[in-house]
Enzyme design. Sequence first.
Site, PDB file in Angstrom:
ATOM      1  N   LYS B 249     -28.366 -67.341 -12.676  1.00 44.74           N
ATOM      2  CA  LYS B 249     -29.106 -67.878 -13.817  1.00 44.74           C
ATOM      3  C   LYS B 249     -28.132 -68.385 -14.892  1.00 44.74           C
ATOM      4  O   LYS B 249     -27.038 -67.842 -15.051  1.00 44.74           O
ATOM      5  CB  LYS B 249     -29.999 -66.792 -14.445  1.00 44.74           C
ATOM      6  CG  LYS B 249     -31.084 -66.266 -13.498  1.00 44.74           C
ATOM      7  CD  LYS B 249     -32.227 -67.262 -13.334  1.00 44.74           C
ATOM      8  CE  LYS B 249     -33.234 -66.825 -12.270  1.00 44.74           C
ATOM      9  NZ  LYS B 249     -34.291 -65.961 -12.772  1.00 44.74           N
ATOM     10  N   ASP B 350     -32.704 -64.669  -7.846  1.00 44.29           N
ATOM     11  CA  ASP B 350     -31.331 -64.152  -7.835  1.00 44.29           C
ATOM     12  C   ASP B 350     -31.255 -62.665  -7.517  1.00 44.29           C
ATOM     13  O   ASP B 350     -30.174 -62.097  -7.503  1.00 44.29           O
ATOM     14  CB  ASP B 350     -30.645 -64.437  -9.181  1.00 44.29           C
ATOM     15  CG  ASP B 350     -31.393 -63.830 -10.361  1.00 44.29           C
ATOM     16  OD1 ASP B 350     -32.612 -63.572 -10.226  1.00 44.29           O
ATOM     17  OD2 ASP B 350     -30.763 -63.598 -11.412  1.00 44.29           O
ATOM     18  N   ASP B 386     -31.710 -48.321 -14.816  1.00 46.71           N
ATOM     19  CA  ASP B 386     -32.515 -49.509 -15.086  1.00 46.71           C
ATOM     20  C   ASP B 386     -33.835 -49.439 -14.316  1.00 46.71           C
ATOM     21  O   ASP B 386     -33.845 -49.197 -13.104  1.00 46.71           O
ATOM     22  CB  ASP B 386     -31.694 -50.723 -14.611  1.00 46.71           C
ATOM     23  CG  ASP B 386     -32.269 -52.040 -15.075  1.00 46.71           C
ATOM     24  OD1 ASP B 386     -32.297 -52.275 -16.296  1.00 46.71           O
ATOM     25  OD2 ASP B 386     -32.700 -52.833 -14.203  1.00 46.71           O
ATOM     26  N   ASN B 387     -34.942 -49.613 -15.016  1.00 45.43           N
ATOM     27  CA  ASN B 387     -36.259 -49.694 -14.372  1.00 45.43           C
ATOM     28  C   ASN B 387     -36.499 -48.628 -13.289  1.00 45.43           C
ATOM     29  O   ASN B 387     -36.842 -48.968 -12.148  1.00 45.43           O
ATOM     30  CB  ASN B 387     -36.434 -51.067 -13.704  1.00 45.43           C
ATOM     31  CG  ASN B 387     -36.800 -52.136 -14.708  1.00 45.43           C
ATOM     32  OD1 ASN B 387     -37.446 -51.859 -15.718  1.00 45.43           O
ATOM     33  ND2 ASN B 387     -36.390 -53.359 -14.433  1.00 45.43           N
ATOM     34  N   GLU B 415     -34.705 -45.633 -18.136  1.00 42.56           N
ATOM     35  CA  GLU B 415     -35.233 -46.781 -18.883  1.00 42.56           C
ATOM     36  C   GLU B 415     -36.670 -47.021 -18.432  1.00 42.56           C
ATOM     37  O   GLU B 415     -37.006 -48.071 -17.896  1.00 42.56           O
ATOM     38  CB  GLU B 415     -34.384 -48.041 -18.643  1.00 42.56           C
ATOM     39  CG  GLU B 415     -34.756 -49.182 -19.571  1.00 42.56           C
ATOM     40  CD  GLU B 415     -34.861 -50.547 -18.886  1.00 42.56           C
ATOM     41  OE1 GLU B 415     -34.847 -51.555 -19.596  1.00 42.56           O
ATOM     42  OE2 GLU B 415     -34.984 -50.617 -17.644  1.00 42.56           O
ATOM     43  N   LYS B 526     -26.823 -61.677 -22.210  1.00 44.81           N
ATOM     44  CA  LYS B 526     -27.072 -61.381 -20.791  1.00 44.81           C
ATOM     45  C   LYS B 526     -26.705 -62.592 -19.931  1.00 44.81           C
ATOM     46  O   LYS B 526     -26.333 -62.452 -18.776  1.00 44.81           O
ATOM     47  CB  LYS B 526     -28.565 -61.058 -20.556  1.00 44.81           C
ATOM     48  CG  LYS B 526     -28.981 -59.677 -20.991  1.00 44.81           C
ATOM     49  CD  LYS B 526     -30.290 -59.214 -20.308  1.00 44.81           C
ATOM     50  CE  LYS B 526     -31.456 -60.100 -20.692  1.00 44.81           C
ATOM     51  NZ  LYS B 526     -32.722 -59.627 -20.083  1.00 44.81           N
ATOM     52  N   TYR B 527     -26.863 -63.802 -20.511  1.00 49.68           N
ATOM     53  CA  TYR B 527     -26.713 -65.023 -19.719  1.00 49.68           C
ATOM     54  C   TYR B 527     -25.476 -65.843 -20.064  1.00 49.68           C
ATOM     55  O   TYR B 527     -25.237 -66.856 -19.439  1.00 49.68           O
ATOM     56  CB  TYR B 527     -27.951 -65.914 -19.916  1.00 49.68           C
ATOM     57  CG  TYR B 527     -29.257 -65.195 -19.714  1.00 49.68           C
ATOM     58  CD1 TYR B 527     -29.675 -64.857 -18.429  1.00 49.68           C
ATOM     59  CD2 TYR B 527     -30.049 -64.842 -20.796  1.00 49.68           C
ATOM     60  CE1 TYR B 527     -30.872 -64.180 -18.240  1.00 49.68           C
ATOM     61  CE2 TYR B 527     -31.244 -64.162 -20.608  1.00 49.68           C
ATOM     62  CZ  TYR B 527     -31.650 -63.827 -19.339  1.00 49.68           C
ATOM     63  OH  TYR B 527     -32.818 -63.162 -19.145  1.00 49.68           O
TER      64      TYR B 527
END
Lengths: 666, 666
Positions: B249, B350, B386-387, B415, B526-527
């Site tokens: 991304k 991705d 994460d998640n 999280e 983040k990107y």
Amino acid sequence: MIAKQPTVVIENLTPLVDGGRYPVKRVVGDDLIVEADIFKDGHDLISALLKWRKHGEVAWNETPLKPLLNDRWRGTCSLFENATYEYTIEAWGDSFRSWQEEFHKKYEGGVTPLESETLEGAALVRAAGARAALAADKKRLAEIADLIQAAEPSQVDAIAHWPELEALMAAWSDRSRSTEYVPYPLVNVDRERARFAAWYEFFPRSAEGHADRGSRFRDCLGRVEDAKAMGFDVVYFPPIHPIGESNRKGRNNAVKCEPGEPGVPYAIGNRNQGCPNGGGHKDVAPELGTLKDFDWLVGEIKKRGLEVALDFALNCSPDHPWVHDHPEWFFKRPDGTIKYAENPPKKYEDVYPLDYQNPQWRELWDELTGVILFWCEHNVRTFRVDNPHTKPVSFWEYLIAKVRAKYPDAIFLSEAFTRPKMMKALAKVGFTQSYTYFTWRSNKHELTEYFTELTQTEMTQYFRGNLFTNTPDILPYFLQQGGRPAFMIRAALAATLSPLYGIYSGFELCENAAVPGKEEYIDSEKYQFKGRNWNAPGNIKEYITGLNRIRHENRALQEYSNLRFFRAENENVLFYGKMTASRDNIILVVVNLDPWNRQESFIEVPVDAFGWMESDTYQVHDLLWDQRYLWHGSRNFVVLDPQTKPVHIFRVRRWMSREQDFDYYL
Amino acid sequence: MIAKQPTVVIENLTPLVDGGRYPVKRVVGDDLIVEADIFKDGHDLISALLKWRKHGEVAWNETPLKPLLNDRWRGTCSLFENATYEYTIEAWGDSFRSWQEEFHKKYEGGVTPLESETLEGAALVRAAGARAALAADKKRLAEIADLIQAAEPSQVDAIAHWPELEALMAAWSDRSRSTEYVPYPLVNVDRERARFAAWYEFFPRSAEGHADRGSRFRDCLGRVEDAKAMGFDVVYFPPIHPIGESNRKGRNNAVKCEPGEPGVPYAIGNRNQGCPNGGGHKDVAPELGTLKDFDWLVGEIKKRGLEVALDFALNCSPDHPWVHDHPEWFFKRPDGTIKYAENPPKKYEDVYPLDYQNPQWRELWDELTGVILFWCEHNVRTFRVDNPHTKPVSFWEYLIAKVRAKYPDAIFLSEAFTRPKMMKALAKVGFTQSYTYFTWRSNKHELTEYFTELTQTEMTQYFRGNLFTNTPDILPYFLQQGGRPAFMIRAALAATLSPLYGIYSGFELCENAAVPGKEEYIDSEKYQFKGRNWNAPGNIKEYITGLNRIRHENRALQEYSNLRFFRAENENVLFYGKMTASRDNIILVVVNLDPWNRQESFIEVPVDAFGWMESDTYQVHDLLWDQRYLWHGSRNFVVLDPQTKPVHIFRVRRWMSREQDFDYYL
């Protein structure tokens, strides 16, 4: 890999008693409403079933659970047999329903291409066809799979929602990755009398009311007929076994008895009378008759639609055969002699307590269990257990489980007049019913608080209070002091606060002569023959007959946890009610708790709970005195005179008026 | 007979999570206060012990339980090691104490003779002597037994109550018929940082704040020093692993990235960079440095008294080595290709999700567990997951148990920004800490309600909320709209409502540029690379430094379940406090929740909870602004200006005046 990890979280299951350690109680015909939190990781849709079966069977019954809010699910099943059931929840991520939803979102969202998704759906339907055990379903699923595979996305989205396909996919859902709640909780489903019964207690030797001699089993029919006429369901006999002679107590609990005195039926066992089974708990006292006479009486009672309850009192007189045959079951003094019962400094020389933890405990426990099984074989199914809190809780769990395995219709009433937690523990381990503190609760605050706890908390899952107005051991001060109105008040409370209640005979005659300063009967028939006129003037037999008739005619009074208290402005007036879930039977009860004075009160009728409006008019029909009133809205007025009508028991019906000018009651 | 039935009922044990299914959580040095209902049949006195030990050890520690009211008992033990403990209660009918009481009652009651009772007592003491494992105790008990045997009743009654004898009899009590609560509940005792820590999150590649290139591990010390200066305890790095190139991304989550763009660290795995461990979760991104560089950084952070937290994000880029080596671990399309992540109609090309229920699930689960163990070997002990709610709950129970068995000091932060029951379930199965809804709670009612649930219910036994003000994914509207005062308000709430809180870097600079209409950062790092001046004007670093200093200096703020809300008359003013059990550290916090307007309020100080009277005078010392006030009684007044001082954090001390005219603070 064979091992399987849970894929779904199933928790906070209800109903459960102590996290599932003990069974929940229900009666035949009840619904079991099961709820749980059910959720899983990710976005999969969950399907879940409530499953139940009789304990020991292999096949489950199943019904879908429905989601409520916030990951809570609910399902309901009905329990039709007097047996022990087990239940569980099975839940899984439903790949077909998840695909159905995902396909729809993508199609609606304009995602292209959807070829791969179409093939996935076809594969899921084809796999269900492979699982299907019915040939027709197998064939139809294969056909639909082919249809999907050849279809355009819009058609796939339509076919995916065919009710036919949804039903087939639910029937043959892929449960290979499902999760079950374990261990399975148990439900003891009792027969109806476990929850709805009026008990009448009398001493068989007092059946005819002679002051100078005892009656025998063959003389008991008059008393049984009277109990039947009053509307009772159970006649309960204090112990009927041989009575010990050593250290026998005399009148009013005198340490020495005079020759010819009959002794206390609770000092059980006399191996010197030539009884067929040794003279202990498996025999009847010769002065009452023979086992055959007893069997005859049980049969006569049954013919009349009533049943017998026996007392299970684990006290041994020094003459009990166990004392001779199994001295190892008793406590010993340092000199090797057997210890009598004590509550220091009080002594009970006529009774030897058993040592439930003695090295041969298992033989003892099995012998005691055998006593119950013996009387079951003599067609007795109901047992009132004397002082269960002085024996180990684990012993009762052992005994009741063994008896219920053979006789699921056996009913045990716990005389646990003890501390609250022990009372509850005995109910949890298996007692069907329990005595309560009702006997001593007489003001509005304590009645409201106590019965709210009994009927509106987790206790309803395992505890059923049987409300005794009096017992051979307890003549409450309220009855001693309040005269006939007090007896009427207490009878009405007992008969309507719980579907289970009982009186000890003499109550209907308003007997209230006490040992001064104590809550005990003077000249108690526990210790002597007792002269009585069973139709003495001033009796309330007709009134009690009315109470029992009302109980039998109104289903709301046959349920336990539907009691609700309502507001009465006067602190001497208690106002409460019961209704069925469908509201087709609504009963309101108003009681003057003051046996001496007329009391008036405004009361607040919960018309909204009945589904009515403040402007509605309704009829209240006093079932005790057969008087009808038209009431309007919630605020109404009552006057209760203890000398004439201390209690109203109203059946409530809405007054409907129609344009046809035709009135009827709904 | 060997089998043993319970002699004592032990029930309603606390603390328990889901009836004992999951461990209770504590930290090193905590007391564990255990309560239970304990009772038995009959009149025996009960003795009971709280027993505890490290899981796996054989010998128990023991301390007596004391009876409270109504058959409730309580005992307390302290947990000193970072380990898993188990505990239980053992209780028994105490024959010596029962005899002691019974003898006394009989003696006082004038019962004679008492020879048999005397012999019983002597026998009990002698039997204890036989059990005693210490020679001196053995000898002394034998002596006392002889004394009793030869004594008159009055002497026996006296000897029976000798403290020496009572202590010896308690030490060698007859526990052969005792009952233990089973199964033993577990207690996970974490290290202190599990409950008290301030987290600072930054992307290593952003350490220096260059807009055109990334920083490396060796460039991170400046940021670490800054975090240390601000008083943070943990520096947390988003994923540091190789970043996938396929479908990478671009800026602002663009579907295509431009050449040279760094990619999203959450698209993990690149097997084409020659990393030593294949380029997946056990490697670091080459652009950050080597594993050796990472180890160096971890060491430097540790030297400064801080620790590192790593992100455990189970997302695989298409270039992850597992995709190549273990395609069976992933979901497949009908054509055999691997599925990318979706939340229809959104696609995440991705990232490939793992199939945790695939037939080779156990190999997958062990590999993932191995990832954590790998980083533990690299001296990391804290993991932000994460998640976790998109992976099976049973997987986390499996992984965390395996890791804790080897590294009991491992800390896992969940999280779980998801539904409340899943959030709780993850905490129950082992997560040490959890993200919370704090991030979105900003008005008085919702903060009060939510934090009352978190700190005053059963949740405190297993759930520790770590309050993040912001994250790389969430820039709350309150911060977007409220400017610098909003950042000050949220920092104070996070730092004082829970001993655990965190900020994502940029917060201290009051960065609040959002994607329009969303709670997301525009130009998120983040990107992309992100240019920043870490000392930009208007920053609140000094203010945050003050908050962290206050937290470190006041033990009341280091505890979790001691939060209490108090009344402030103004709806925009939140008033709460925390104090230690000994009341030697009392903190009151008053927050203006309105970032735009000055707010005033009367507040009600709970002087009675402090053990003071309405007439007492006390000093409140604002630790943030170092101002002192003398207050009197409960009703006091505060003024909070969001532009200058939106928050008071008071330490409260009583003002004592004495006749010597000497003032001091207690």
